[in-house]
Design a protein around this motif. Sequence first.
Motif, short mmCIF file in Angstrom:
data_model
loop_
_atom_site.label_atom_id
_atom_site.label_comp_id
_atom_site.label_asym_id
_atom_site.label_seq_id
_atom_site.Cartn_x
_atom_site.Cartn_y
_atom_site.Cartn_z
N SER A 38 0.82 -1.21 0.00
CA SER A 38 0.00 0.00 0.00
C SER A 38 0.85 1.26 0.00
O SER A 38 1.96 1.28 0.56
N SER A 60 0.35 3.52 1.83
CA SER A 60 0.45 3.99 3.21
C SER A 60 1.77 3.59 3.87
O SER A 60 2.05 4.01 4.98
N TYR A 116 -0.36 -0.22 -3.67
CA TYR A 116 -1.59 0.34 -4.21
C TYR A 116 -1.80 1.73 -3.67
O TYR A 116 -1.66 1.96 -2.47
N ASN A 159 -5.23 4.44 -4.21
CA ASN A 159 -6.61 4.17 -3.80
C ASN A 159 -7.39 3.41 -4.87
O ASN A 159 -7.83 4.00 -5.86
N LEU A 188 -13.74 5.86 0.96
CA LEU A 188 -14.61 6.96 0.55
C LEU A 188 -15.64 6.58 -0.52
O LEU A 188 -16.84 6.82 -0.33
N LEU A 196 -22.80 11.17 4.68
CA LEU A 196 -21.39 10.77 4.79
C LEU A 196 -20.70 11.76 5.72
O LEU A 196 -21.06 12.94 5.74
N PHE A 202 -14.01 13.66 6.73
CA PHE A 202 -13.05 13.74 7.83
C PHE A 202 -12.12 14.94 7.66
O PHE A 202 -10.95 14.78 7.30
N GLY A 227 -9.18 15.95 1.79
CA GLY A 227 -8.04 15.09 1.42
C GLY A 227 -8.02 14.74 -0.06
O GLY A 227 -9.07 14.48 -0.66
N ARG A 246 -6.57 12.17 -2.99
CA ARG A 246 -6.02 10.83 -3.18
C ARG A 246 -5.91 10.51 -4.66
O ARG A 246 -6.62 11.06 -5.49
N TYR A 304 -6.79 7.93 -7.19
CA TYR A 304 -7.71 6.81 -7.37
C TYR A 304 -7.37 6.04 -8.64
O TYR A 304 -7.30 6.62 -9.72
N VAL A 346 -11.98 14.90 -1.71
CA VAL A 346 -13.24 14.27 -1.27
C VAL A 346 -14.41 14.99 -1.93
O VAL A 346 -15.34 14.36 -2.46
N ARG A 382 -9.71 12.24 10.61
CA ARG A 382 -9.55 10.85 11.03
C ARG A 382 -8.07 10.64 11.37
O ARG A 382 -7.20 11.07 10.63
N ASP A 414 -4.72 10.03 8.88
CA ASP A 414 -4.94 10.54 7.51
C ASP A 414 -3.92 11.63 7.17
O ASP A 414 -3.42 12.32 8.06
N ILE A 415 -3.67 11.80 5.88
CA ILE A 415 -2.77 12.87 5.42
C ILE A 415 -3.51 13.75 4.43
O ILE A 415 -4.61 13.39 4.02
C1 UD1 Z 1 -5.66 4.18 2.69
C2 UD1 Z 1 -4.26 4.13 2.19
C3 UD1 Z 1 -4.19 3.42 0.85
C4 UD1 Z 1 -4.85 2.08 0.97
C5 UD1 Z 1 -6.27 2.26 1.40
C6 UD1 Z 1 -6.88 0.91 1.59
C7 UD1 Z 1 -3.08 6.09 3.00
C8 UD1 Z 1 -2.56 7.42 2.66
N1 UD1 Z 1 -3.75 5.46 2.01
O1 UD1 Z 1 -6.41 4.99 1.84
O2 UD1 Z 1 -2.85 3.23 0.48
O3 UD1 Z 1 -4.80 1.39 -0.25
O4 UD1 Z 1 -6.26 2.91 2.67
O5 UD1 Z 1 -8.15 1.01 1.98
O6 UD1 Z 1 -2.94 5.58 4.11
N2 UD1 Z 1 -12.90 10.01 3.78
C9 UD1 Z 1 -13.92 10.77 4.30
N3 UD1 Z 1 -15.02 10.11 4.80
C10 UD1 Z 1 -15.14 8.77 4.80
C11 UD1 Z 1 -14.08 7.99 4.24
C12 UD1 Z 1 -12.97 8.65 3.75
O7 UD1 Z 1 -13.86 11.99 4.34
O8 UD1 Z 1 -16.16 8.24 5.27
C13 UD1 Z 1 -11.72 10.70 3.20
C14 UD1 Z 1 -10.42 10.37 3.90
O9 UD1 Z 1 -10.18 11.23 4.98
C15 UD1 Z 1 -9.42 10.57 2.74
C16 UD1 Z 1 -10.22 10.12 1.52
O10 UD1 Z 1 -11.59 10.24 1.88
O11 UD1 Z 1 -9.10 11.91 2.59
C17 UD1 Z 1 -9.93 8.69 1.09
O12 UD1 Z 1 -10.07 7.85 2.22
P1 UD1 Z 1 -10.13 6.25 2.10
O13 UD1 Z 1 -11.01 5.86 0.97
O14 UD1 Z 1 -10.44 5.70 3.44
O15 UD1 Z 1 -8.68 5.84 1.67
P2 UD1 Z 1 -7.24 6.22 2.32
O16 UD1 Z 1 -7.35 6.27 3.78
O17 UD1 Z 1 -6.70 7.36 1.58
#
Ligand code: UD1
Length: 321
Positions: free
Chosen positions: A117, A119, A168, A170, A190, A205, A208, A219, A221, A223, A259, A282, A285-286
Amino acid sequence: MKLLITGGAGYIGSHVVLAALEKGSKVTIFDNLSTGNKKNINKDCKFVNGSINSLSDLSSLFKKEKFDAVIHLAGKKAAGESMKNPLIYLENNIIGTINLIKSCIENGINILIFSSSASVYGEPKYLPLDEKHSLSPINYYGYTKLAIENHLKWFSDLIGFRYAALRYFNAAGYDLENRVLGLEKNPQNLIPIVMEVASLQRDALDIFGNDYKTKDGTGIRDYIHVTDLAKAHIDALDYLLKKQVSITVNLGVERGYSVLEIIEMVTKISGKKIEYNIVDRRKGDIDTIIADYSLANHLLGWVPENSNLKTIIESTWKVYA
Ligand code: UD1
């Protein structure tokens, strides 16, 4: 080629299974269906219900069948959850994977494709991130992936065990031919969560944080369409077979969406209003992470073909609508 795919009933796994079958491989899926979906078990594969956490499940699997290589995707993948329940991640992602590596070695299998990952990098010092970037995970999920990468490197150096660690970014989207229809159970990522709002499975939803250093505060990412990701597993396997080496490569597409941009695209494609609340950040998170994938391109000739956001969201909405 006879392949064992752990986690082959999962979201990413079921797409990797399709890519392997398309290449003419014979596939056995090993999955305990904890997050995998029965609906995703491909009819053209043999299915074994078992867990990498169980040494007896593994030993009976390897006693009955011989494999040329293993693609390992069974694991937990919610970065946020890993900060609250680290023991689950220790058990599944570290101990379970070590069990699997040990079983491979004991049974004469020396090729493993590992789902790592982005991460593993932690807070980016520069973007896009290449594989030379320092490794300093800020969530326990990322640490579990790094720990396994490190073990793999030792085994590669010491006994010639060959691996591809695929970092990976996202993973998102669904098979463009609608061959994967099982939804993720209790998703933490997400896009499936936004889809659940659009399809009225949840009211709203939580975003975060909207105070990140990004253009709209949410944030960003990278994808990558899951079919592009899946193809890279098969390309990596071919490479390992031909070159007798181990590799570690990023799999992303070198551009990011926030997001709010994801929500906007889902609204446009589904025609549904997406209700959301801004909540606290969360843990773990970055703000922004984007891949440099030139190494995967150079070594494997891999190029993402389906990873534009419209295709990602359209292919996902077709499954959720
Ligand atoms: C993380 C890992 C990624 C990994 C993935 C597996 C990091 C940087 N990335 O992805 O390598 O493959 O997990 O699942 O660690 N968000 C919201 N609300 C939600 C869900 C997410 O606001 O309910 C936001 C998060 O804060 C982030 C973005 O959406 O900014 C993506 O989040 P998410 O889909 O959970 O993936 P990552 O945490 O980036």
